[in-house]
Scaffold this motif. Structure first.
Motif, PDB file in Angstrom:
ATOM      1  N   GLY A  11       0.817  -1.211   0.000  1.00 23.28           N
ATOM      2  CA  GLY A  11       0.000   0.000   0.000  1.00 23.28           C
ATOM      3  C   GLY A  11       0.847   1.255   0.000  1.00 23.28           C
ATOM      4  N   GLY A  13      -0.382   4.435   0.396  1.00 26.46           N
ATOM      5  CA  GLY A  13      -1.165   5.532   0.927  1.00 26.46           C
ATOM      6  C   GLY A  13      -0.406   6.201   2.056  1.00 26.46           C
ATOM      7  N   GLU A  36       1.704  -1.187  -4.825  1.00 24.65           N
ATOM      8  CA  GLU A  36       0.448  -0.444  -4.815  1.00 24.65           C
ATOM      9  C   GLU A  36      -0.411  -0.909  -5.993  1.00 24.65           C
ATOM     10  N   GLY A  42      -1.305   7.534  -2.665  1.00 23.57           N
ATOM     11  CA  GLY A  42      -2.264   8.362  -1.932  1.00 23.57           C
ATOM     12  C   GLY A  42      -3.409   7.609  -1.310  1.00 23.57           C
ATOM     13  N   GLY A  43      -3.688   6.388  -1.782  1.00 20.61           N
ATOM     14  CA  GLY A  43      -4.768   5.605  -1.189  1.00 20.61           C
ATOM     15  C   GLY A  43      -6.099   6.325  -1.253  1.00 20.61           C
ATOM     16  N   THR A  44      -6.678   6.583  -0.086  1.00 21.72           N
ATOM     17  CA  THR A  44      -7.967   7.272   0.012  1.00 21.72           C
ATOM     18  C   THR A  44      -7.960   8.585  -0.759  1.00 21.72           C
ATOM     19  N   TRP A  45      -6.849   9.297  -0.717  1.00 16.38           N
ATOM     20  CA  TRP A  45      -6.778  10.632  -1.309  1.00 16.38           C
ATOM     21  C   TRP A  45      -6.539  10.591  -2.809  1.00 16.38           C
ATOM     22  N   ASP A  46      -6.344   9.415  -3.337  1.00 16.41           N
ATOM     23  CA  ASP A  46      -6.311   9.230  -4.789  1.00 16.41           C
ATOM     24  C   ASP A  46      -7.620   8.622  -5.274  1.00 16.41           C
ATOM     25  N   LYS A  82      -2.747  15.023  -1.159  1.00 20.52           N
ATOM     26  CA  LYS A  82      -1.940  14.232  -2.090  1.00 20.52           C
ATOM     27  C   LYS A  82      -0.665  14.974  -2.462  1.00 20.52           C
ATOM     28  N   THR A 139      -2.804  -1.132   3.978  1.00 18.07           N
ATOM     29  CA  THR A 139      -3.923  -0.994   3.048  1.00 18.07           C
ATOM     30  C   THR A 139      -5.132  -0.321   3.676  1.00 18.07           C
ATOM     31  N   TYR A 144     -11.579  -0.937  -1.439  1.00 16.43           N
ATOM     32  CA  TYR A 144     -11.432   0.081  -2.473  1.00 16.43           C
ATOM     33  C   TYR A 144     -12.198  -0.267  -3.746  1.00 16.43           C
TER      34      TYR A 144
END
Length: 496
Positions: A11, A13, A36, A42-46, A82, A139, A144
Motif C-alpha cells: 500500500g 497511501g 500499490e 495516496g490511497g484514500t486521497w487518490d 496528495k 492498506t 477500495y
C-alpha cells in the motif's frame, strides 16, 4: 519469476509512505519495496474524487511528525493532501521504491524458510512471486473496489443518475439539478455545501438519524501568528501538541460527561442555524462519540442550510420512484441525481488471501500485539489508525516501534518474531472500539478482536500509546524470536 525483498510494504497511501520514510531514517541497513495496486499513490486521497473531499482531522496532527504541514488551513482538500504526500515521496526519494499496478493475490508464510511468499499480479497482468522477510500491511481497512450500498426498494425504477461517492463520475454535470444525498456522515456533510456552491439547483440531505457535527475554523489563526515569530518546526510542534491535547480532552469529556458535551454541541449548532432549520435534524438520540464526531469548516453546512440553498430531511425511504425518492412520511423528494453516501465496506489487508503454512488466516480470530502486530502471525505488522484522532498519529508511533523491533532483531541475529496469542484474552469487540457506526458493526467478521488487557488491549489513546510504544521492550513472555542459525522452528499456533 521470483523476486527477493527484505521488507515488503503493501500500500502506497499515508501508512505505506509514512512507514517507508521512517525506515529510511531509522533502519538504513534494511531495504524495502512498496507495492500499490492503483496507478498512483495516496490511497484514500487518490481514490475519492467527489466535490469537496477533505480531511476530517486537523492537518497539524494529520501531517507526519517529521514533516510539518506548512499552511494555516486546519482542514485540507484531497488534492492538497496528495500534494503533501508527493513532497514526502520526493524528499525521501521513494518514487523508485513504489511499484504501481501491482495487486497482491495471496501471501503464505513458510515456517521453515521464515519468509513470506507473496503472489502478485503486475501491471502487465502477469503473475510474479515476491519472497519477503517481513511484511507491513498498509492498506487501511476500506474495500477500495466497492463501497457499502444498501438495497433500496424499487431502486431500478429511478430514471436519474444514481451515484456512490466512492465511484464519482468524471466531469459530472449537476448544475441546476435537484440532488438528494442519502446519509449524514462526513461524506454527506461535505457534499452538501460543495455541490450547493458548485451550482446545484437544490441539495437535500436525507438521513435516517442525525449526526453530531462540530464547526471549526478553516484557518488556525494562532498557528499562523506563531509561524511569523517562531521557527517553523517549533510552531508546528506547539500547534500539534495543542491539538492532540484538545482531541483527547474532547473525547475524555464525551466518555465521562457525555451530557455536558452534548449540550455544548447542540447549543453551538442552534446558534449557527439561527432558527432557520429545525433542530430535530441535528439532535441525535445517542451520546457524542458513540459514533464518530463530524466536523465542518467555518460552519459551511449550516450557512448553506440557513440560506435555503440546501435542506435536510430526517425520514426513511419507502421506495424509489422514476422521479426521486418516496419517504415513509408520505413526502416525495424529486431528484435528478441521487448520491448514496451510505458508507464503506471494511476489509483487512486489502482483501489478500493470507495463509500460514497453507492454513487460512482469519484476522477476526486474532488480536493485535501493541496495536501493531497480529497475534500468532510471524514477521508481519498491520497499520490501523485511530477512530478518534488523526490516522497519521498512529502511523508515526507504529513505524517508530517497528523500526526499533527490526533493529533489535538485527542486533540479536533474529530473523523471525512471533507474538504468541493468548486465547483467554480475546473479547468479542473489535479493535475499532465501542463505536456504533454501521461500518464498525459490519467489520466484526474481519477486524482483529480486542484483548482484555496488557499488550492485547487497543486503547485508541494516542498519548498512552506513544508512551507505551516508546518504552516497550521486546524481551517479554509474548514475543518469541528465532535465530537464523536455529536448527528447528516451532510453527505458530493460530488462536481459535
Amino acid at each position: 519469476m521470483k523476486k527477493q525483498v527484505d521488507i515488503l510494504i503493501v500500500g502506497a497511501g499515508i501508512s505505506g509512505i509514512g512507514i517507508a520514510a521512517h525506515l529510511l531514517k531509522n533502519c538504513p541497513q534494511r531495504s524495502f519495496e512498496i507495492i500499490e495496486r492503483r496507478e498512483s499513490f495516496g490511497g484514500t486521497w487518490d481514490l475519492f474524487k467527489y466535490p469537496g473531499i477533505r480531511s476530517d482531522s486537523d492537518m497539524s496532527t494529520f501531517g507526519f511528525n517529521f514533516k510539518p504541514w506548512q499552511k494555516a488551513s486546519v482542514l485540507a482538500d484531497g488534492a492538497s493532501i496528495k500534494g503533501y504526500l508527493s513532497e514526502v515521496i520526493d524528499e525521501n526519494q521513494l518514487a523508485q521504491k513504489i511499484h504501481f499496478q501491482h495487486r497482491v493475490l495471496s501471501a503464505n508464510y513458510d515456517s521453515n524458510t521464515k519468509k513470506w511468499s507473496v503472489e502478485i499480479e503486475n501491471a502487465d497482468n502477469k503473475k510474479e512471486t515476491w519472497i519477503a522477510n517481513f511484511v507491513v500491511g498498509c492498506t487501511g481497512y476500506y474495500n477500495y473496489d466497492k463501497g457499502f450500498q444498501p438495497d433500496f426498494p424499487n431502486q431500478s425504477a429511478f430514471k436519474g443518475q444514481f451515484i456512490h461517492p466512492q465511484h464519482w463520475p468524471e466531469n459530472l454535470d449537476y448544475k441546476g439539478k435537484k440532488v438528494v444525498i442519502i446519509g449524514s456522515g462526513a461524506t454527506a456533510i461535505t457534499l452538501v455545501p460543495a455541490m450547493s456552491k458548485g451550482g446545484a439547483g437544490h441539495v437535500t440531505m436525507l438521513q435516517r438519524s442525525p449526526t453530531y457535527i462540530a464547526s471549526i475554523p478553516s484557518v488556525d489563526m494562532i498557528y499562523d501568528k506563531m509561524r511569523k515569530v517562531l521557527p517553523e518546526d517549533l510552531a508546528y510542534k506547539l500547534t500539534r501538541a495543542r491539538n492532540i491535547g484538545v482531541q483527547r480532552a474532547v473525547y475524555a469529556v464525551a466518555q465521562k460527561q457525555p451530557e455536558l458535551l452534548r449540550k455544548f454541541l447542540l447549543q453551538s449548532i442552534k446558534m449557527q442555524l439561527k432558527g432557520k432549520v429545525d433542530m430535530k435534524h441535528f439532535t441525535p438520540k445517542y451520546n457524542p462519540w458513540d459514533q464518530r464526531l463530524c466536523v465542518v469548516p467555518d460552519g459551511d453546512l449550516f450557512k448553506i442550510l440557513r440560506e435555503g440553498r440546501a435542506s435536510v430531511e430526517t425520514d426513511q425511504i419507502e421506495k424509489f420512484t422514476a422521479k426521486g425518492v418516496q419517504l415513509k412520511s408520505g413526502k416525495h423528494l424529486d431528484a435528478d441525481i441521487v448520491i448514496s453516501a451510505t458508507g464503506l465496506n471494511i476489509q483487512i489487508l486489502g482483501g489478500i488471501k493470507a495463509t500460514i503454512d497453507g492454513k487460512p488466516l482469519n484476522t477476526s480470530q486474532h488480536m493485535l500485539y501493541q496495536g501493531v502486530m497480529v497475534s500468532d502471525v510471524p514477521n508481519m505488522a498491520l497499520i490501523i489508525g485511530y477512530i478518534n484522532a488523526s490516522w497519521t498519529l498512529k502511523v508515526d508511533i507504529a513505524a517508530e516501534y517497528i523500526c526499533r523491533l527490526l533493529n533489535y532483531m538485527d542486533e540479536k541475529g533474529y530473523n523471525e518474531v512471533l507474538p504468541q496469542g493468548d486465547a483467554t484474552q480475546i473479547e468479542q469487540d473489535t479493535v475499532m472500539g465501542s463505536l456504533s457506526s454501521g461500518y464498525i458493526a459490519r467489520a466484526a467478521d474481519v477486524m482483529p478482536k480486542q484483548g482484555k488487557s496488557g499488550p492485547w488491549r487497543v486503547t485508541n489513546n494516542y498519548l498512552a500509546d506513544r508512551k507505551a510504544l516508546k518504552k516497550a521492550g521486546f524481551e517479554d513472555s509474548v514475543l518469541k524470536f528465532s535465530k537464523k542459525s536455529a536448527a528447528s522452528v516451532t510453527k505458530p499456533r493460530l488462536v481459535s
